[in-house]
Design an enzyme around this catalytic site. Structure first.
Site, PDB file in Angstrom:
ATOM      1  N   ASP A 270      32.961  34.473  54.106  1.00 37.81           N
ATOM      2  CA  ASP A 270      33.470  35.624  54.851  1.00 37.81           C
ATOM      3  C   ASP A 270      34.420  35.129  55.946  1.00 37.81           C
ATOM      4  OD1 ASP A 270      32.910  38.703  55.257  1.00 37.81           O
ATOM      5  OD2 ASP A 270      33.032  37.807  57.264  1.00 37.81           O
TER       6      ASP A 270
ATOM      7  N   ASN B 178      43.647  42.387  61.597  1.00 35.80           N
ATOM      8  CA  ASN B 178      44.261  43.655  61.185  1.00 35.80           C
ATOM      9  C   ASN B 178      44.687  44.490  62.383  1.00 35.80           C
ATOM     10  OD1 ASN B 178      44.157  43.372  58.359  1.00 35.80           O
ATOM     11  ND2 ASN B 178      42.012  44.022  58.299  1.00 35.80           N
TER      12      ASN B 178
ATOM     13  N   HIS C 284      47.804  45.876  58.957  1.00 36.30           N
ATOM     14  CA  HIS C 284      47.130  45.666  57.673  1.00 36.30           C
ATOM     15  C   HIS C 284      48.008  44.949  56.660  1.00 36.30           C
ATOM     16  CE1 HIS C 284      43.317  47.769  58.334  1.00 36.30           C
ATOM     17  NE2 HIS C 284      44.006  48.576  59.123  1.00 36.30           N
TER      18      HIS C 284
ATOM     19  N   ASP D 140      46.740  41.737  54.777  1.00 28.43           N
ATOM     20  CA  ASP D 140      46.727  41.572  53.316  1.00 28.43           C
ATOM     21  C   ASP D 140      47.394  40.268  52.905  1.00 28.43           C
ATOM     22  OD1 ASP D 140      45.407  43.941  53.055  1.00 28.43           O
ATOM     23  OD2 ASP D 140      47.139  45.090  52.351  1.00 28.43           O
TER      24      ASP D 140
ATOM     25  N   GLU E 242      37.069  41.239  53.322  1.00 26.84           N
ATOM     26  CA  GLU E 242      37.447  39.846  53.584  1.00 26.84           C
ATOM     27  C   GLU E 242      36.347  38.881  53.137  1.00 26.84           C
ATOM     28  OE1 GLU E 242      35.758  41.616  57.430  1.00 26.84           O
ATOM     29  OE2 GLU E 242      37.146  42.222  55.851  1.00 26.84           O
TER      30      GLU E 242
END
Length: 213
Positions: A90, A98, A103, A107, A133
């Protein structure tokens, strides 16, 4: 044949001409049949290619290109009895990335992190996006010590990599939970133990590896 040579020659010419015409017709039909068969073969090949592409798309995460949970489940269901390690990875504090960079930048970093993970696993392993994530790596044929060493290598490589968010370099760390499958253990229980180890790694301050065994 008639006694008149001219009549006899004429009679012989008729079947010869008929045979030549039939042969020409067969040649034309054969050419048409060959073209039709080639067209059908091309159509079948194109359909097979589209089906392969659709199957690949169904097994891939649209953003990162890693395996998705569907393909991960299929891979895990085919594992034979024996040692296999499950790594739950993680990315730490990714919501802050973000929130700060947007975002689209998030990404881009997720995709780069996924590419890093894909380059750190063996061809016999599978790296998948588990959600958000969070990533999952399954490594058959290794024991707990080897799995923790591999997880630590992944953690250190992630921390040492500079990711890009627009023009700004971004550092990302990862927390990793490790669990080796026990004899007779179900996949859901195995996954739960790895996830619990990941949760413990986050509780301990993140950017660390915790074993669930």
């Amino acid at each position: 044949l008639p006694s008149d040579p001219n009549q006899a020659q004429s009679l012989r010419q008729k079947p010869r001409q008929a045979l030549l015409a039939a042969s020409s017709k067969l040649t034309t039909m054969r050419g048409s049949l060959h073209q039709a068969m080639q067209s059908q073969i091309s159509s079948i090949e194109a359909l097979s290619q589209r089906l392969r592409h659709a199957e690949e798309q169904a097994n891939k995460d649209a953003l990162t290109g890693l395996a998705n949970r569907r393909q991960l489940g299929q891979f895990m269901s085919t594992l034979e009895e024996g040692s296999a390690a499950l790594l739950m990875v993680d990315l730490d504090h990714f919501k802050q990335v973000n929130d700060r960079y947007g975002h689209m930048a998030g990404d881009k970093i997720l995709t780069a992190a996924a590419s890093l993970l894909a380059g750190l696993v063996r061809t016999t392993d599978i790296a998948a996006r588990f959600g958000g994530e969070e990533f999952c790596i399954v490594m058959p044929g290794i024991d707990q010590v080897q799995a923790c060493e591999k997880a630590e290598h992944i953690r250190s490589q992630m921390a040492a990599t500079s990711f890009e968010a627009g023009d700004a370099p971004v550092s990302i760390t990862a927390s990793i939970g490790v669990a080796c499958r026990q004899p007779g253990e179900s996949i859901p229980h195995w996954t739960k133990r790895a996830d619990a180890a990941l949760y413990k790694a986050k509780q301990q301050g993140r950017n660390s590896v915790v074993s669930g065994d």
